[in-house]
Design a protein around this motif. Structure first.
Motif, PDB file in Angstrom:
ATOM      1  N   ARG A 141       0.817  -1.204   0.000  1.00 46.47           N
ATOM      2  CA  ARG A 141       0.000   0.000   0.000  1.00 46.47           C
ATOM      3  C   ARG A 141       0.853   1.258   0.000  1.00 46.47           C
ATOM      4  O   ARG A 141       0.513   2.251  -0.650  1.00 46.47           O
ATOM      5  CB  ARG A 141      -0.949  -0.024   1.189  1.00 46.47           C
ATOM      6  N   LEU A 142       1.963   1.212   0.704  1.00 49.49           N
ATOM      7  CA  LEU A 142       2.868   2.350   0.707  1.00 49.49           C
ATOM      8  C   LEU A 142       3.518   2.543  -0.656  1.00 49.49           C
ATOM      9  O   LEU A 142       3.792   3.667  -1.076  1.00 49.49           O
ATOM     10  CB  LEU A 142       3.952   2.159   1.772  1.00 49.49           C
ATOM     11  N   ASN A 143       3.758   1.446  -1.354  1.00 50.32           N
ATOM     12  CA  ASN A 143       4.329   1.509  -2.692  1.00 50.32           C
ATOM     13  C   ASN A 143       3.378   2.157  -3.685  1.00 50.32           C
ATOM     14  O   ASN A 143       3.798   2.750  -4.673  1.00 50.32           O
ATOM     15  CB  ASN A 143       4.674   0.102  -3.197  1.00 50.32           C
ATOM     16  N   GLU A 144       2.082   1.975  -3.441  1.00 50.03           N
ATOM     17  CA  GLU A 144       1.038   2.467  -4.355  1.00 50.03           C
ATOM     18  C   GLU A 144       1.204   1.852  -5.743  1.00 50.03           C
ATOM     19  O   GLU A 144       0.836   2.443  -6.738  1.00 50.03           O
ATOM     20  CB  GLU A 144       1.064   4.001  -4.435  1.00 50.03           C
ATOM     21  N   GLU A 145       1.798   0.668  -5.787  1.00 47.30           N
ATOM     22  CA  GLU A 145       1.984  -0.057  -7.047  1.00 47.30           C
ATOM     23  C   GLU A 145       1.666  -1.520  -6.794  1.00 47.30           C
ATOM     24  O   GLU A 145       2.540  -2.320  -6.459  1.00 47.30           O
ATOM     25  CB  GLU A 145       3.422   0.100  -7.564  1.00 47.30           C
ATOM     26  N   SER A 146       0.401  -1.901  -6.916  1.00 51.45           N
ATOM     27  CA  SER A 146      -0.002  -3.273  -6.599  1.00 51.45           C
ATOM     28  C   SER A 146       0.605  -4.297  -7.551  1.00 51.45           C
ATOM     29  O   SER A 146       0.654  -5.486  -7.243  1.00 51.45           O
ATOM     30  CB  SER A 146      -1.536  -3.391  -6.623  1.00 51.45           C
ATOM     31  N   ALA A 147       1.084  -3.840  -8.722  1.00 49.73           N
ATOM     32  CA  ALA A 147       1.689  -4.767  -9.683  1.00 49.73           C
ATOM     33  C   ALA A 147       3.068  -5.220  -9.228  1.00 49.73           C
ATOM     34  O   ALA A 147       3.579  -6.238  -9.694  1.00 49.73           O
ATOM     35  CB  ALA A 147       1.782  -4.111 -11.050  1.00 49.73           C
ATOM     36  N   ILE A 148       3.685  -4.474  -8.324  1.00 54.20           N
ATOM     37  CA  ILE A 148       5.001  -4.844  -7.817  1.00 54.20           C
ATOM     38  C   ILE A 148       4.848  -5.920  -6.753  1.00 54.20           C
ATOM     39  O   ILE A 148       4.105  -5.752  -5.790  1.00 54.20           O
ATOM     40  CB  ILE A 148       5.730  -3.621  -7.225  1.00 54.20           C
ATOM     41  N   ALA A 149       5.552  -7.020  -6.920  1.00 48.65           N
ATOM     42  CA  ALA A 149       5.507  -8.094  -5.926  1.00 48.65           C
ATOM     43  C   ALA A 149       6.345  -7.701  -4.718  1.00 48.65           C
ATOM     44  O   ALA A 149       7.462  -7.197  -4.849  1.00 48.65           O
ATOM     45  CB  ALA A 149       6.033  -9.392  -6.535  1.00 48.65           C
ATOM     46  N   ILE A 150       5.784  -7.916  -3.540  1.00 48.47           N
ATOM     47  CA  ILE A 150       6.506  -7.710  -2.293  1.00 48.47           C
ATOM     48  C   ILE A 150       6.929  -9.087  -1.775  1.00 48.47           C
ATOM     49  O   ILE A 150       6.098  -9.987  -1.655  1.00 48.47           O
ATOM     50  CB  ILE A 150       5.627  -7.009  -1.243  1.00 48.47           C
ATOM     51  N   PHE A 151       8.195  -9.236  -1.485  1.00 48.59           N
ATOM     52  CA  PHE A 151       8.715 -10.521  -1.022  1.00 48.59           C
ATOM     53  C   PHE A 151       8.881 -10.519   0.492  1.00 48.59           C
ATOM     54  O   PHE A 151       9.166  -9.487   1.092  1.00 48.59           O
ATOM     55  CB  PHE A 151      10.057 -10.826  -1.688  1.00 48.59           C
ATOM     56  N   GLY A 152       8.696 -11.685   1.102  1.00 45.82           N
ATOM     57  CA  GLY A 152       8.830 -11.809   2.540  1.00 45.82           C
ATOM     58  C   GLY A 152       9.623 -13.048   2.910  1.00 45.82           C
ATOM     59  O   GLY A 152       9.616 -14.051   2.186  1.00 45.82           O
ATOM     60  N   ILE A 153      10.307 -12.952   4.032  1.00 42.40           N
ATOM     61  CA  ILE A 153      11.049 -14.087   4.581  1.00 42.40           C
ATOM     62  C   ILE A 153      10.721 -14.214   6.057  1.00 42.40           C
ATOM     63  O   ILE A 153      10.710 -13.217   6.777  1.00 42.40           O
ATOM     64  CB  ILE A 153      12.573 -13.899   4.436  1.00 42.40           C
TER      65      ILE A 153
END
Length: 208
Positions: A141-153
């Motif tokens: 949401r902070l990115n405001e770019e839902s097309a960008i994948a956010i990765f988590g570990i």
């Protein structure tokens, strides 16, 4: 509500209306691990008290690996430790580590996040993923770019699990990696950094 209040992955999925999926999405992007790093890590695990607390796990096992990979990407990303992440009243808190775009204003400015890492609480990976997914949604949401994948570990230092958020779909990589297979672990962590770099380049081209 602090991220730590999200106690399980299922609860976070329901609360934030995210679709859960499992798939082997992580590949291995070979990363050279120096002999010195391997020997130093082996020494810490053999002689040190490395897992008596969450802070010890972060400092002795998680951060050294992340930092080693980050060095190859430091011109484009900043690796933040316990940086405040606030999206709204529901999503706020301090992820253990965040990989964010390096700001053109300088390294002291927190920019768009791409990768979030949180250690498993008391070896409870379900709680760890509940918290990590909430952080990933906040980052998206902070990115405001839902097309960008956010990765988590999520990691307890020994075992490492991986996930990604694309739109409202969360994908959990079902096969964990382990610190006892260090070259393979580095290759998987490097893959996430690599994918973050590819996305950043694509975003910058589109914005140009």
């Amino acid at each position: 509500m602090p991220f730590s209040n999200f106690k399980s992955l299922g609860a976070t999925v329901k609360e934030l209306q995210v679709i859960y999926n499992e798939a082997n999405f992580v590949s291995q992007a070979v990363f050279p691990v120096s002999e010195y790093f391997q020997q130093d890590l082996e020494y810490v695990m053999r002689e040190g008290v490395f897992n008596n607390s969450e802070f010890a796990i972060c400092e002795n096992l998680i951060y050294p690996i992340l930092k080693e990979v980050w060095k190859a990407y430091s011109s484009k990303f900043t690796l933040w430790s316990h940086q405040m992440l606030t999206c709204d009243d529901v999503l706020s808190g301090y992820p253990e580590y965040v990989l964010a775009r390096r700001s053109p204003l300088g390294k002291i400015v927190f920019d768009k996040p791409y990768l979030l890492i949180v250690e498993a609480k008391q070896d409870n990976f379900d709680w760890g993923w509940g918290q990590c997914l909430a952080e990933m949604v906040a980052a998206q949401r902070l990115n405001e770019e839902s097309a960008i994948a956010i990765f988590g570990i999520v990691s307890n230092g020994i075992n490492w699990e991986f996930g990604k958020l694309e739109g409202n779909r969360f994908t959990h990589h079902p096969a964990p990696s382990t610190i006892f297979e260090l070259k393979s672990l580095f290759a998987m962590v490097n893959y996430l950094f690599q994918q973050s770099e590819i996305q950043l380049s694509m975003y910058q081209e589109m914005a140009a």
